[in-house]
Design a protein around this motif. Structure first.
Motif, PDB file in Angstrom:
ATOM      1  N   VAL A 253      -7.629  -5.017  -6.018  1.00 51.52           N
ATOM      2  CA  VAL A 253      -8.692  -3.720  -6.560  1.00 51.52           C
ATOM      3  C   VAL A 253      -8.446  -2.280  -6.224  1.00 51.52           C
ATOM      4  O   VAL A 253      -8.253  -2.322  -4.826  1.00 51.52           O
ATOM      5  CB  VAL A 253     -10.275  -4.283  -6.287  1.00 51.52           C
ATOM      6  CG1 VAL A 253     -10.893  -3.273  -7.073  1.00 51.52           C
ATOM      7  CG2 VAL A 253     -10.290  -5.652  -6.953  1.00 51.52           C
ATOM      8  N   CYS A 254      -8.345  -1.504  -7.090  1.00 50.00           N
ATOM      9  CA  CYS A 254      -7.768  -0.211  -6.518  1.00 50.00           C
ATOM     10  C   CYS A 254      -8.701   0.736  -7.349  1.00 50.00           C
ATOM     11  O   CYS A 254      -9.255   0.621  -8.501  1.00 50.00           O
ATOM     12  CB  CYS A 254      -6.506   0.149  -6.797  1.00 50.00           C
ATOM     13  SG  CYS A 254      -5.158  -0.713  -5.842  1.00 50.00           S
ATOM     14  N   ILE A 255      -9.069   1.959  -6.781  1.00 48.27           N
ATOM     15  CA  ILE A 255      -9.692   3.243  -7.130  1.00 48.27           C
ATOM     16  C   ILE A 255      -8.547   3.988  -7.056  1.00 48.27           C
ATOM     17  O   ILE A 255      -8.098   4.517  -6.191  1.00 48.27           O
ATOM     18  CB  ILE A 255     -10.981   3.461  -6.926  1.00 48.27           C
ATOM     19  CG1 ILE A 255     -11.999   2.183  -7.133  1.00 48.27           C
ATOM     20  CG2 ILE A 255     -11.484   4.758  -7.370  1.00 48.27           C
ATOM     21  CD1 ILE A 255     -13.553   2.555  -6.553  1.00 48.27           C
ATOM     22  N   LEU A 256      -8.023   4.656  -8.464  1.00 50.10           N
ATOM     23  CA  LEU A 256      -7.181   5.691  -8.311  1.00 50.10           C
ATOM     24  C   LEU A 256      -7.561   6.879  -9.019  1.00 50.10           C
ATOM     25  O   LEU A 256      -8.171   6.937 -10.042  1.00 50.10           O
ATOM     26  CB  LEU A 256      -5.834   5.247  -8.985  1.00 50.10           C
ATOM     27  CG  LEU A 256      -5.263   3.880  -8.510  1.00 50.10           C
ATOM     28  CD1 LEU A 256      -3.990   3.436  -9.533  1.00 50.10           C
ATOM     29  CD2 LEU A 256      -4.690   3.870  -7.121  1.00 50.10           C
ATOM     30  N   ASP A 257      -7.029   8.074  -8.677  1.00 51.82           N
ATOM     31  CA  ASP A 257      -7.239   9.311  -9.157  1.00 51.82           C
ATOM     32  C   ASP A 257      -5.943   9.904  -9.658  1.00 51.82           C
ATOM     33  O   ASP A 257      -4.953   9.983  -9.085  1.00 51.82           O
ATOM     34  CB  ASP A 257      -7.884  10.178  -8.200  1.00 51.82           C
ATOM     35  CG  ASP A 257      -9.449  10.003  -7.822  1.00 51.82           C
ATOM     36  OD1 ASP A 257     -10.171   9.878  -8.517  1.00 51.82           O
ATOM     37  OD2 ASP A 257      -9.591  10.091  -6.528  1.00 51.82           O
TER      38      ASP A 257
ATOM     39  N   ARG B 128       0.804  -1.287   0.167  1.00 48.70           N
ATOM     40  CA  ARG B 128       0.167  -0.024  -0.105  1.00 48.70           C
ATOM     41  C   ARG B 128       0.861   1.100  -0.085  1.00 48.70           C
ATOM     42  O   ARG B 128       0.589   2.046  -0.655  1.00 48.70           O
ATOM     43  CB  ARG B 128      -0.839  -0.045   1.088  1.00 48.70           C
ATOM     44  CG  ARG B 128      -1.674   1.290   1.507  1.00 48.70           C
ATOM     45  CD  ARG B 128      -2.638   1.603   0.180  1.00 48.70           C
ATOM     46  NE  ARG B 128      -3.126   2.881   0.400  1.00 48.70           N
ATOM     47  CZ  ARG B 128      -4.713   3.229   0.276  1.00 48.70           C
ATOM     48  NH1 ARG B 128      -5.436   2.173   0.626  1.00 48.70           N
ATOM     49  NH2 ARG B 128      -4.825   4.354   0.416  1.00 48.70           N
ATOM     50  N   ALA B 129       1.956   1.060   0.784  1.00 49.22           N
ATOM     51  CA  ALA B 129       2.870   2.472   0.867  1.00 49.22           C
ATOM     52  C   ALA B 129       3.445   2.688  -0.562  1.00 49.22           C
ATOM     53  O   ALA B 129       3.704   3.811  -0.958  1.00 49.22           O
ATOM     54  CB  ALA B 129       3.925   2.378   2.057  1.00 49.22           C
ATOM     55  N   ALA B 130       4.083   1.545  -1.148  1.00 52.78           N
ATOM     56  CA  ALA B 130       4.608   1.889  -2.670  1.00 52.78           C
ATOM     57  C   ALA B 130       3.356   2.244  -3.612  1.00 52.78           C
ATOM     58  O   ALA B 130       3.866   3.062  -4.293  1.00 52.78           O
ATOM     59  CB  ALA B 130       4.892   0.254  -2.729  1.00 52.78           C
ATOM     60  N   VAL B 131       2.244   1.659  -3.476  1.00 60.03           N
ATOM     61  CA  VAL B 131       1.358   2.235  -4.497  1.00 60.03           C
ATOM     62  C   VAL B 131       0.874   3.832  -4.214  1.00 60.03           C
ATOM     63  O   VAL B 131       1.106   4.715  -5.136  1.00 60.03           O
ATOM     64  CB  VAL B 131      -0.041   1.584  -4.284  1.00 60.03           C
ATOM     65  CG1 VAL B 131      -1.183   2.084  -5.155  1.00 60.03           C
ATOM     66  CG2 VAL B 131       0.225  -0.245  -4.705  1.00 60.03           C
ATOM     67  N   ASP B 132       0.783   4.109  -2.994  1.00 58.42           N
ATOM     68  CA  ASP B 132       0.685   5.503  -2.356  1.00 58.42           C
ATOM     69  C   ASP B 132       1.830   6.309  -3.057  1.00 58.42           C
ATOM     70  O   ASP B 132       1.562   7.360  -3.520  1.00 58.42           O
ATOM     71  CB  ASP B 132       0.683   5.893  -1.004  1.00 58.42           C
ATOM     72  CG  ASP B 132      -0.950   5.042  -0.315  1.00 58.42           C
ATOM     73  OD1 ASP B 132      -1.747   5.210  -1.087  1.00 58.42           O
ATOM     74  OD2 ASP B 132      -0.683   5.109   0.844  1.00 58.42           O
ATOM     75  N   ARG B 133       2.862   5.907  -2.898  1.00 66.08           N
ATOM     76  CA  ARG B 133       4.319   6.709  -3.282  1.00 66.08           C
ATOM     77  C   ARG B 133       4.162   6.960  -4.840  1.00 66.08           C
ATOM     78  O   ARG B 133       4.324   8.034  -5.248  1.00 66.08           O
ATOM     79  CB  ARG B 133       5.219   5.966  -2.775  1.00 66.08           C
ATOM     80  CG  ARG B 133       6.643   6.722  -3.166  1.00 66.08           C
ATOM     81  CD  ARG B 133       7.968   6.102  -2.513  1.00 66.08           C
ATOM     82  NE  ARG B 133       7.907   4.538  -2.422  1.00 66.08           N
ATOM     83  CZ  ARG B 133       7.693   4.101  -1.349  1.00 66.08           C
ATOM     84  NH1 ARG B 133       7.316   4.288  -0.144  1.00 66.08           N
ATOM     85  NH2 ARG B 133       7.771   2.784  -1.183  1.00 66.08           N
TER      86      ARG B 133
END
Length: 106
Positions: free
Chosen positions: A54-58, A27-32
């Motif tokens: 599954v993610c929802i990204l803006d 999660r930290a890697a995706v956030d970064r």
């Protein structure tokens, strides 16, 4: 902001990395990576079945999403699908636009 639904499946190598790092590390890697391109992670869930994640990204634009997608796919750790998400208002606007189209054979 452009919103995307991401569905991903880990490869065996990606799963080994997840087991070493844990879900919070991923999660930290995706956030970064998303944040570095001006985006945000709205939601991130692990799942059972065909998709592991599954993610929802803006993102500020679709090109930013494409850059992340290319980089992630090149790693070989995940197989991903990105689906653009549109708001109700965006579909209403699309429905009001005139489109010159002739169906095949018409």
């Amino acid at each position: 902001m452009a919103k995307f639904l991401i569905q991903a499946s880990y490869t065996p190598e990606g799963t080994k990395g997840l087991l070493q790092e844990g879900a919070s590390g991923r999660r930290a890697a995706v956030d970064r990576v998303v944040g570095d391109l001006g985006g945000t992670v709205e939601a991130m869930y692990y799942a059972f079945g065909e998709d592991d994640l599954v993610c929802i990204l803006d993102f500020p634009d679709p090109v930013s999403m494409a850059a992340v997608s290319l980089t992630v796919k090149a790693s070989g750790a995940l197989r991903t699908r990105a689906t653009p998400l549109l708001t109700v208002e965006e579909i209403d606007e699309a429905a009001r636009r005139q489109v010159a189209f002739r169906a095949p054979g018409a």
